[in-house]
Design an enzyme around this catalytic site. Structure first.
Site, mmCIF file in Angstrom:
data_model
loop_
_atom_site.group_PDB
_atom_site.id
_atom_site.type_symbol
_atom_site.label_atom_id
_atom_site.label_comp_id
_atom_site.label_asym_id
_atom_site.label_seq_id
_atom_site.Cartn_x
_atom_site.Cartn_y
_atom_site.Cartn_z
ATOM 1 C CB CYS A 32 -0.757 -0.186 1.285
ATOM 2 S SG CYS A 32 -1.899 1.501 1.420
ATOM 3 C CE LYS A 59 -10.662 -4.045 3.869
ATOM 4 N NZ LYS A 59 -11.356 -2.682 3.768
ATOM 5 C CB VAL A 72 -3.738 0.368 6.193
ATOM 6 C CG1 VAL A 72 -4.131 -1.273 6.960
ATOM 7 C CG2 VAL A 72 -3.395 -0.122 4.655
ATOM 8 C CD GLU A 85 -8.220 9.249 5.775
ATOM 9 O OE1 GLU A 85 -7.591 9.210 4.906
ATOM 10 O OE2 GLU A 85 -9.389 8.443 5.916
ATOM 11 C CB SER A 86 -1.530 8.091 4.489
ATOM 12 O OG SER A 86 -1.798 9.230 3.292
#
Length: 240
Positions: A32, A59, A72, A85-86
């Site tokens: 990811c 999941k 993720v 949230e990245s």
């Protein structure tokens, strides 16, 4: 199991225990790009952490308690606080662990980095559309759109040094790098043909220890994508 290269946890798996004091946990997935942002910031700042990989095609039930959206990355600390949230996870890490700041303290310089990130924000959806496109006739239009976005980024590099934020890698570099790193595997590198500054930046990033520690094997990544697009539960653990 934990670690960046560990097998993912799926439906029916037991939830991990509490996060040890003095550590932070990141729920991730090996392939990811959004989770890679968080992992790179953790490494760049030298933060002690553990990685729990999640099978995004199968999941675990308990994971929705960590993030109701089932996405993720997710950060969890020893107090049970959760951050999702990245970009938000990366900003949180930069503020919660201020010893080695990745965003500049100067308000204008920080704003410039955020402006670059805003300009970049159209790139991930375009790449996702290209990956999911089933019609060959869509490909030239998506490639052209991606090339145009790269040209806009290039135009914003008026004070270009070695990196997007200055003489050394900073937050803006780590938040954009995962998608540029995947261009070769996706056979999209020719979209950089008219952006020489971006190509020089990529060469500089490949020499950065943090960026180079996240290897993307083109063949493995393409096989993963093939399985992922088929909704295969084996996708997230491909190659292990």
């Amino acid at each position: 199991m934990s670690g960046e290269s560990s097998r993912s946890l799926g439906k029916g798996s037991a939830p991990p225990g509490p996060v040890p004091e003095g550590q932070i946990r990141v729920y991730s997935m090996r392939f990811c790009p959004f989770a890679q942002r968080t992992l790179m910031v953790l490494k760049a700042k030298g933060i002690r952490h553990e990685v729990i990989n999640i099978n995004l095609k199968n999941k675990p039930e308990w994971f929705f308690e960590k993030n109701p959206l089932g996405l993720v990355p997710v950060l969890e600390n020893s107090q049970g606080h959760l951050v999702t949230e990245s970009v938000i996870t990366c900003e949180y890490l930069d503020e919660a662990y201020p010893e080695k700041k990745l965003f500049p303290d100067d308000p204008y310089k920080k704003a410039r980095q955020k402006m670059t990130l805003e300009s970049f924000s159209k790139v991930p959806p375009l790449i996702a559309s290209f990956v999911r496109s089933k019609r060959k006739e869509d490909s030239p239009n998506l490639r052209e759109a991606l090339e145009n976005e790269f040209k806009k980024l290039e135009e914003g590099m008026d004070n270009y040094k070695s990196f997007l934020g200055g003489d050394s890698p900073s937050m803006v570099d780590y938040l954009t790098w995962p998608w540029f790193q995947r261009l070769e595997a996706l056979e999209l590198k020719e979209c950089l043909a008219h952006t020489p500054k971006l190509k020089l930046w990529m060469a500089a990033m490949q020499q950065d220890p943090v960026a180079s520690s996240h290897k993307i094997d083109a063949k493995t990544y393409r096989e993963y994508l093939n399985l992922y697009l088929q909704d295969s539960p084996e996708a997230c653990d491909y190659g292990l």
